[in-house]
Design a protein around this motif. Structure first.
Motif, PDB file in Angstrom:
ATOM      1  N   THR A  68       0.845  -1.186   0.000  1.00  0.00           N
ATOM      2  CA  THR A  68       0.000   0.000   0.000  1.00  0.00           C
ATOM      3  C   THR A  68       0.884   1.240   0.000  1.00  0.00           C
ATOM      4  O   THR A  68       1.767   1.373   0.841  1.00  0.00           O
ATOM      5  CB  THR A  68      -0.913   0.031   1.237  1.00  0.00           C
TER       6      THR A  68
ATOM      7  N   ASN B 104      -4.773   5.916   0.274  1.00  0.00           N
ATOM      8  CA  ASN B 104      -4.073   4.637   0.191  1.00  0.00           C
ATOM      9  C   ASN B 104      -4.287   4.065  -1.210  1.00  0.00           C
ATOM     10  O   ASN B 104      -5.416   4.022  -1.694  1.00  0.00           O
ATOM     11  CB  ASN B 104      -4.638   3.659   1.226  1.00  0.00           C
ATOM     12  N   TRP B 105      -3.196   3.633  -1.815  1.00  0.00           N
ATOM     13  CA  TRP B 105      -3.294   3.043  -3.156  1.00  0.00           C
ATOM     14  C   TRP B 105      -2.580   1.698  -3.157  1.00  0.00           C
ATOM     15  O   TRP B 105      -1.414   1.603  -2.772  1.00  0.00           O
ATOM     16  CB  TRP B 105      -2.659   3.967  -4.196  1.00  0.00           C
TER      17      TRP B 105
ATOM     18  N   THR C 283     -12.286  12.568  -2.409  1.00  0.00           N
ATOM     19  CA  THR C 283     -12.937  11.389  -1.815  1.00  0.00           C
ATOM     20  C   THR C 283     -14.080  10.893  -2.711  1.00  0.00           C
ATOM     21  O   THR C 283     -14.285   9.688  -2.831  1.00  0.00           O
ATOM     22  CB  THR C 283     -13.453  11.689  -0.395  1.00  0.00           C
TER      23      THR C 283
ATOM     24  N   ILE D 149     -12.366   8.849  -5.355  1.00  0.00           N
ATOM     25  CA  ILE D 149     -11.857   7.592  -4.805  1.00  0.00           C
ATOM     26  C   ILE D 149     -12.990   6.584  -4.641  1.00  0.00           C
ATOM     27  O   ILE D 149     -12.815   5.384  -4.909  1.00  0.00           O
ATOM     28  CB  ILE D 149     -11.147   7.849  -3.460  1.00  0.00           C
ATOM     29  N   ASP D 150     -14.153   7.055  -4.245  1.00  0.00           N
ATOM     30  CA  ASP D 150     -15.304   6.162  -4.071  1.00  0.00           C
ATOM     31  C   ASP D 150     -15.725   5.510  -5.383  1.00  0.00           C
ATOM     32  O   ASP D 150     -16.447   4.503  -5.370  1.00  0.00           O
ATOM     33  CB  ASP D 150     -16.487   6.933  -3.479  1.00  0.00           C
TER      34      ASP D 150
ATOM     35  N   CYS E 171     -13.537   4.320  -7.654  1.00  0.00           N
ATOM     36  CA  CYS E 171     -12.485   3.403  -8.129  1.00  0.00           C
ATOM     37  C   CYS E 171     -13.083   2.001  -8.245  1.00  0.00           C
ATOM     38  O   CYS E 171     -13.530   1.430  -7.248  1.00  0.00           O
ATOM     39  CB  CYS E 171     -11.316   3.413  -7.154  1.00  0.00           C
TER      40      CYS E 171
ATOM     41  N   LYS F 172     -11.293  -0.860  -6.136  1.00  0.00           N
ATOM     42  CA  LYS F 172     -11.020  -0.557  -4.727  1.00  0.00           C
ATOM     43  C   LYS F 172      -9.522  -0.482  -4.442  1.00  0.00           C
ATOM     44  O   LYS F 172      -9.083  -0.678  -3.303  1.00  0.00           O
ATOM     45  CB  LYS F 172     -11.683  -1.569  -3.778  1.00  0.00           C
TER      46      LYS F 172
ATOM     47  N   SER G  97      -8.371   3.991  -1.543  1.00  0.00           N
ATOM     48  CA  SER G  97      -9.210   4.214  -0.368  1.00  0.00           C
ATOM     49  C   SER G  97      -8.627   5.415   0.371  1.00  0.00           C
ATOM     50  O   SER G  97      -7.586   5.953  -0.030  1.00  0.00           O
ATOM     51  CB  SER G  97      -9.239   2.979   0.538  1.00  0.00           C
ATOM     52  N   TYR G  98      -9.298   5.831   1.416  1.00  0.00           N
ATOM     53  CA  TYR G  98      -8.794   6.988   2.166  1.00  0.00           C
ATOM     54  C   TYR G  98      -9.208   6.890   3.621  1.00  0.00           C
ATOM     55  O   TYR G  98     -10.164   6.194   3.969  1.00  0.00           O
ATOM     56  CB  TYR G  98      -9.303   8.307   1.563  1.00  0.00           C
ATOM     57  N   THR G  99      -8.467   7.587   4.444  1.00  0.00           N
ATOM     58  CA  THR G  99      -8.829   7.755   5.850  1.00  0.00           C
ATOM     59  C   THR G  99      -8.697   9.229   6.182  1.00  0.00           C
ATOM     60  O   THR G  99      -7.844   9.930   5.615  1.00  0.00           O
ATOM     61  CB  THR G  99      -7.925   6.939   6.782  1.00  0.00           C
TER      62      THR G  99
END
Ligand code: SF4
Length: 73
Positions: free
Chosen positions: A4, A15-16, A54, A57-58, A60, A63, A66-68
């Motif tokens: 990641t 995060n990728w 965001t 990213i949603d 993608c 998956k 993602s993100y935090t």
């Protein structure tokens, strides 16, 4: 453990997971200011509003993204 890579701005960490990325280029086509495989690093989270990032990213499909949220106490 899946590799990641992490990228961020003041609000989120992106995060990728390269092994999950199907190279659809959806992220790049829709938000090239942030996702640009011609640049290094290829994700630049500091250029646009976090909500736009965001939202993208949603979408993608694999998956890989993602993100935090980076909350400060
Ligand atoms: S949208 Fe997701 S799967 Fe497609 S290129 Fe971007 S990170 Fe990879």
């Amino acid at each position: 453990m899946i590799e990641t890579k992490k990228y961020g701005n003041d609000e989120i960490t992106i995060n990728w997971k390269p092994s999950l990325c199907c190279r659809s280029k959806i992220c790049r086509n829709n938000l090239p200011e942030v996702f640009n495989s011609s640049e290094n690093p290829w994700i630049n989270a500091g250029t646009v509003d976090t909500k736009r990032i965001t939202d993208q990213i949603d979408k993608c499909p694999s998956k890989a993204l993602s993100y935090t949220y980076d909350t400060k106490i």
